[in-house]
Design a protein around this motif. Structure first.
Motif, PDB file in Angstrom:
ATOM      1  N   PHE A  27      42.578  42.854  40.364  1.00  0.00           N
ATOM      2  CA  PHE A  27      42.099  43.382  39.079  1.00  0.00           C
ATOM      3  C   PHE A  27      42.827  42.676  37.932  1.00  0.00           C
ATOM      4  CE2 PHE A  27      41.304  46.541  42.260  1.00  0.00           C
ATOM      5  CZ  PHE A  27      40.041  47.032  41.938  1.00  0.00           C
ATOM      6  N   THR A  28      42.081  42.276  36.886  1.00  0.00           N
ATOM      7  CA  THR A  28      42.723  41.655  35.723  1.00  0.00           C
ATOM      8  C   THR A  28      42.928  42.689  34.609  1.00  0.00           C
ATOM      9  OG1 THR A  28      40.618  41.030  34.712  1.00  0.00           O
ATOM     10  CG2 THR A  28      41.616  39.433  36.221  1.00  0.00           C
ATOM     11  N   THR A  29      42.363  43.883  34.815  1.00  0.00           N
ATOM     12  CA  THR A  29      42.532  44.975  33.854  1.00  0.00           C
ATOM     13  C   THR A  29      42.807  46.260  34.646  1.00  0.00           C
ATOM     14  OG1 THR A  29      40.164  45.471  33.933  1.00  0.00           O
ATOM     15  CG2 THR A  29      40.887  44.017  32.166  1.00  0.00           C
ATOM     16  N   ILE A  30      43.238  47.289  33.931  1.00  0.00           N
ATOM     17  CA  ILE A  30      43.444  48.593  34.576  1.00  0.00           C
ATOM     18  C   ILE A  30      42.618  49.602  33.789  1.00  0.00           C
ATOM     19  CG2 ILE A  30      45.172  50.332  35.259  1.00  0.00           C
ATOM     20  CD1 ILE A  30      47.291  48.083  34.841  1.00  0.00           C
ATOM     21  N   GLY A  31      42.004  50.550  34.516  1.00  0.00           N
ATOM     22  CA  GLY A  31      41.177  51.557  33.835  1.00  0.00           C
ATOM     23  C   GLY A  31      39.796  50.995  33.556  1.00  0.00           C
ATOM     24  N   ARG A  66      45.800  43.134  31.653  1.00  0.00           N
ATOM     25  CA  ARG A  66      46.987  42.559  32.311  1.00  0.00           C
ATOM     26  C   ARG A  66      47.192  41.146  31.765  1.00  0.00           C
ATOM     27  NH1 ARG A  66      46.834  42.378  38.452  1.00  0.00           N
ATOM     28  NH2 ARG A  66      49.056  42.066  38.145  1.00  0.00           N
ATOM     29  N   ASN A  67      48.451  40.722  31.620  1.00  0.00           N
ATOM     30  CA  ASN A  67      48.631  39.392  31.053  1.00  0.00           C
ATOM     31  C   ASN A  67      48.561  38.301  32.121  1.00  0.00           C
ATOM     32  OD1 ASN A  67      51.245  39.063  32.152  1.00  0.00           O
ATOM     33  ND2 ASN A  67      52.079  40.311  30.488  1.00  0.00           N
ATOM     34  N   ALA A  68      48.241  37.087  31.648  1.00  0.00           N
ATOM     35  CA  ALA A  68      47.986  35.970  32.571  1.00  0.00           C
ATOM     36  C   ALA A  68      49.176  35.691  33.505  1.00  0.00           C
ATOM     37  CB  ALA A  68      47.587  34.736  31.776  1.00  0.00           C
ATOM     38  N   PRO A  69      50.422  35.635  33.000  1.00  0.00           N
ATOM     39  CA  PRO A  69      51.528  35.330  33.930  1.00  0.00           C
ATOM     40  C   PRO A  69      51.643  36.350  35.063  1.00  0.00           C
ATOM     41  CG  PRO A  69      52.265  35.168  31.653  1.00  0.00           C
ATOM     42  CD  PRO A  69      50.876  35.683  31.599  1.00  0.00           C
ATOM     43  N   SER A  94      36.568  42.728  33.169  1.00  0.00           N
ATOM     44  CA  SER A  94      37.666  41.774  33.388  1.00  0.00           C
ATOM     45  C   SER A  94      38.067  41.085  32.089  1.00  0.00           C
ATOM     46  CB  SER A  94      37.237  40.718  34.405  1.00  0.00           C
ATOM     47  OG  SER A  94      36.335  39.816  33.779  1.00  0.00           O
ATOM     48  N   ILE A  95      39.221  40.434  32.098  1.00  0.00           N
ATOM     49  CA  ILE A  95      39.678  39.737  30.878  1.00  0.00           C
ATOM     50  C   ILE A  95      38.685  38.657  30.452  1.00  0.00           C
ATOM     51  CG2 ILE A  95      42.166  40.186  31.103  1.00  0.00           C
ATOM     52  CD1 ILE A  95      42.436  37.378  32.340  1.00  0.00           C
ATOM     53  N   PHE A  96      37.861  38.170  31.382  1.00  0.00           N
ATOM     54  CA  PHE A  96      36.896  37.127  31.011  1.00  0.00           C
ATOM     55  C   PHE A  96      35.885  37.665  29.998  1.00  0.00           C
ATOM     56  CE2 PHE A  96      38.700  36.261  35.093  1.00  0.00           C
ATOM     57  CZ  PHE A  96      39.140  34.954  34.924  1.00  0.00           C
ATOM     58  N   GLU A  97      35.678  38.977  30.030  1.00  0.00           N
ATOM     59  CA  GLU A  97      34.749  39.586  29.069  1.00  0.00           C
ATOM     60  C   GLU A  97      35.461  40.360  27.974  1.00  0.00           C
ATOM     61  OE1 GLU A  97      30.659  40.549  30.330  1.00  0.00           O
ATOM     62  OE2 GLU A  97      31.710  41.546  31.974  1.00  0.00           O
ATOM     63  N   TRP A 152      37.479  31.480  43.364  1.00  0.00           N
ATOM     64  CA  TRP A 152      37.435  32.854  42.877  1.00  0.00           C
ATOM     65  C   TRP A 152      36.104  33.181  42.217  1.00  0.00           C
ATOM     66  CZ3 TRP A 152      37.504  33.108  37.370  1.00  0.00           C
ATOM     67  CH2 TRP A 152      37.980  31.952  36.718  1.00  0.00           C
ATOM     68  N   SER A 153      35.847  34.498  42.122  1.00  0.00           N
ATOM     69  CA  SER A 153      34.624  34.960  41.460  1.00  0.00           C
ATOM     70  C   SER A 153      34.956  36.182  40.603  1.00  0.00           C
ATOM     71  CB  SER A 153      33.566  35.313  42.506  1.00  0.00           C
ATOM     72  OG  SER A 153      34.012  36.362  43.329  1.00  0.00           O
ATOM     73  N   ILE A 154      34.035  36.513  39.708  1.00  0.00           N
ATOM     74  CA  ILE A 154      34.251  37.682  38.835  1.00  0.00           C
ATOM     75  C   ILE A 154      32.973  38.520  38.772  1.00  0.00           C
ATOM     76  CG2 ILE A 154      35.899  36.476  37.330  1.00  0.00           C
ATOM     77  CD1 ILE A 154      33.559  36.540  35.179  1.00  0.00           C
ATOM     78  N   TYR A 155      33.109  39.730  38.231  1.00  0.00           N
ATOM     79  CA  TYR A 155      31.951  40.568  37.895  1.00  0.00           C
ATOM     80  C   TYR A 155      31.642  40.407  36.415  1.00  0.00           C
ATOM     81  CZ  TYR A 155      31.405  42.987  42.246  1.00  0.00           C
ATOM     82  OH  TYR A 155      31.115  43.262  43.539  1.00  0.00           O
ATOM     83  N   LEU A 156      30.382  40.530  36.071  1.00  0.00           N
ATOM     84  CA  LEU A 156      29.981  40.387  34.674  1.00  0.00           C
ATOM     85  C   LEU A 156      29.111  41.577  34.286  1.00  0.00           C
ATOM     86  CD1 LEU A 156      30.377  37.988  32.702  1.00  0.00           C
ATOM     87  CD2 LEU A 156      28.073  37.260  33.265  1.00  0.00           C
ATOM     88  N   THR A 157      29.448  42.236  33.173  1.00  0.00           N
ATOM     89  CA  THR A 157      28.604  43.361  32.750  1.00  0.00           C
ATOM     90  C   THR A 157      28.099  43.201  31.313  1.00  0.00           C
ATOM     91  OG1 THR A 157      30.600  44.572  32.136  1.00  0.00           O
ATOM     92  CG2 THR A 157      29.647  45.098  34.272  1.00  0.00           C
ATOM     93  N   ASN A 158      28.773  42.331  30.532  1.00  0.00           N
ATOM     94  CA  ASN A 158      28.384  42.199  29.115  1.00  0.00           C
ATOM     95  C   ASN A 158      27.578  40.947  28.804  1.00  0.00           C
ATOM     96  OD1 ASN A 158      28.958  44.405  27.696  1.00  0.00           O
ATOM     97  ND2 ASN A 158      30.894  43.699  26.829  1.00  0.00           N
ATOM     98  N   PHE A 159      27.600  39.982  29.687  1.00  0.00           N
ATOM     99  CA  PHE A 159      26.745  38.786  29.615  1.00  0.00           C
ATOM    100  C   PHE A 159      26.927  37.961  28.344  1.00  0.00           C
ATOM    101  CE2 PHE A 159      24.841  41.864  32.457  1.00  0.00           C
ATOM    102  CZ  PHE A 159      24.648  41.085  33.587  1.00  0.00           C
ATOM    103  N   GLN A 160      28.200  37.759  27.928  1.00  0.00           N
ATOM    104  CA  GLN A 160      28.384  36.991  26.702  1.00  0.00           C
ATOM    105  C   GLN A 160      29.424  35.885  26.854  1.00  0.00           C
ATOM    106  OE1 GLN A 160      28.404  39.726  23.253  1.00  0.00           O
ATOM    107  NE2 GLN A 160      27.170  41.051  24.561  1.00  0.00           N
TER     108      GLN A 160
END
Ligand code: B12
Ligand code: SF4
Length: 460
Positions: free
Chosen positions: A199-203, A223-226, A251-254, A276-284
């Motif tokens: 997870f790159t974020t929490i909550g 969450r921070n990159a390091p 995720s932080i990507f969005e 790696w792969s990610i989930y996308l929900t905002n499509f931007q």
């Protein structure tokens, strides 16, 4: 202190509301399309281990109630912490009763999604419970165990402070009662095994109509990159991980482009080799970020499209992303060289059978590389639950709740129509020469081919 943390028994049959024998391994029943380690209790386990406690984590997917009981009796713990979800509430109740009968002094603590929703009502339902924890459990479990160690009284209900950003404890897979490689991810999540999800974020911070996670977690924490890089490297070094999926819906990507750019640059700079792969929900996602993600090893993006009918998508996700924006995003992802995986659901409230068929057409028209089609699963305390409830479509007898049927009836479709649409969708989407050819061309490993074969057998 000695602590056992666990997920109650579950498999395909249990989720359908039946008692059943255990699945032998992660490939032997349908839910095995994705069996992943239980991150929540592994994070709590890490936090408790860091305080010097003995922790054992049992996953109910690999152990039935009798096996779980045997392990608990052998461990003779002071505390048993159970992670709850609504469709396994009945399993949780049975297990608590059995644990308390076997070890009357043990303290049972419940946390996770169901108690987050049901709050004090969970204590009435399961009187064997010593305390429930609402929200993120790491800090509160440390507090509870400390009190027990000092012989102090513990509260019945704990609320993790949603404003306090909890320290993130990396999930510790060494705490599991079995090897981490017995987990087999969903068909689209990996290209090579071994695999782990992160997870790159929490909550969460959102309010989708079918899900109650957003209502019960603290606002989204980045969450921070390091810190993420550190966890990636630990996973690669310890378990030789080849593929990672960032499983978060926001995720932080969005949600934090700066941190996402830092993460990608660091992966490239340190030459960390994994896909790696990610989930996308905002499509931007913009072209520049997509190109950077691709250079850093992103091979696939899972797009939470849900429905090809705008009103149904708006209802379920509530973020009013237009279908034309989704189409534009899919085209950009394809241009960047990253594979696309569309995720769809049927049985959204007020979705007609005909609209379900339009969604199948939409999935085909998008020319996605992969797609999955599932039943819209409902959690209590959500908008869709409330709306169905007002319509008298909810079975309120909690002991009958399960994932597939008795819990509620979709409307206006019935369960049989939803199942029919799912089957049709897979056949219509995949059984096209161009899609099959593309899939075969893109197979990354023998493990991926084997998983596809297991999956395809369901439709042949
Ligand atoms: C990854 C995931 C999975 C994985 C791993 C499951 C697992 N047990 O960890 C897999 C693919 C195996 C899976 C399977 C299923 N899942 Co799932 N899954 C998720 C997902 C996307 C992320 C969960 C996660 O790891 N979050 C990150 C961790 C750090 O947070 P956490 O789990 O919430 O844990 C924190 C707190 O909740 C709390 N806490 C949790 N447990 C406990 C226990 C104690 C004692 C304490 C004190 C605190 C505490 O503290 C934790 C640390 O801060 C969530 C959606 C979401 N965004 O949460 C759905 C979700 C949990 N899944 C769900 C469902 C329904 C299922 C399945 C039935 C689906 C299926 N057909 O297979 C099965 C059941 C599995 C099971 N027994 O748990 C639903 C639950 C609905 C509900 N409200 O009851 C969710 C919310 C999805 C949804 N939107 O509907 N799932
Ligand atoms: S489905 Fe919606 S509310 Fe649930 S975790 Fe994902 S973004 Fe949050």
């Amino acid at each position: 202190m000695k602590i056992v943390l666990l997920i109650p028994p579950w498999n395909y049959s249990i989720l359908k509301g039946n008692n059943s024998s255990r699945a032998k391994n992660a490939d032997s029943d349908v839910t095995s399309l994705g069996i992943l380690p239980p991150t929540g209790i592994l994070c709590i386990g890490s936090a408790l281990k860091a305080q010097g406690h003995f922790v054992n984590v049992i996953d109910g997917y690999f152990n039935g109630q009798d096996e779980i009981l045997k392990i608990i009796i052998k461990t003779n713990p002071d505390v048993v912490g159970i992670s709850t979800i609504s469709c396994l509430w009945n399993e949780t109740r049975k297990l608590c009763k059995a644990v308390k009968e076997a070890l009357p002094d043990v303290k049972i603590i419940l946390g996770g999604h169901h108690v987050n929703y049901a709050k004090g009502k969970s204590l009435e339902d399961i009187p064997e419970t010593a305390s429930i924890v609402i929200g993120q459990g790491e800090q509160t479990m440390i507090e509870i165990v400390k009190k027990l160690e000092n012989g102090e009284k513990i509260e019945k209900i704990y609320y993790a402070d949603p404003k306090k950003i909890p320290r993130y404890f990396e999930p510790d897979y060494e705490l599991l009662d079995g090897p981490v490689n017995r987990y087999i991810p969903n068909i689209g999540l990996f290209c090579q095994l071994p695999f782990i999800h992160m997870f790159t974020t929490i909550g969460c911070g959102r309010h989708c109509a079918f899900c109650n996670v957003g209502k019960s977690t603290a606002n989204l924490q980045i969450r921070n990159a390091p810190e993420i890089i550190n966890e990636i490297q630990n996973n690669i070094n310890k378990y030789n991980i080849k593929t990672i999926n960032f499983y978060d819906d926001s995720s932080i990507f969005e949600t934090n482009r700066n941190e996402a750019v830092k993460l990608c640059n660091e992966i490239i700079k340190q030459k960390i080799s994994f896909k790696w792969s990610i989930y996308l929900t905002n499509f931007q996602l913009d072209d520049e970020l997509l190109a950077l993600m691709r250079s850093a090893g992103c091979f696939r993006i899972h797009c939470a499209i849900e429905s090809g009918v705008q009103k149904n998508r708006d209802y379920i996700r509530g973020n009013h992303i237009s279908l034309s924006l989704i189409e534009d995003q899919i085209a950009r992802i394809k241009n960047s060289g990253i594979e696309t995986y569309g995720r769809f659901m049927f049985g959204i409230l007020n979705e007609s059978y005909e609209e379900g068929r339009q969604t199948i057409q939409y999935a085909r028209q998008l020319k996605l590389d992969y797609a999955s089609f599932i039943r819209c699963l409902l959690a209590p305390g959500t908008k869709m639950f409330e709306d169905l409830s007002k319509m008298g479509k909810i079975n309120k007898d909690i002991s009958k709740w399960n994932y597939y049927n008795d819990f509620y009836q979709p409307y206006p479709m019935n369960n049989a129509q939803v199942s029919k649409l799912i089957k049709q969708a897979y056949i219509n989407f995949y059984f096209k020469p161009s899609v099959l050819y593309n899939m075969v061309k893109k197979i990354h490993s023998l493990d991926e081919l084997k998983k596809i074969a297991v999956f395809a057998k369901r439709f042949i």
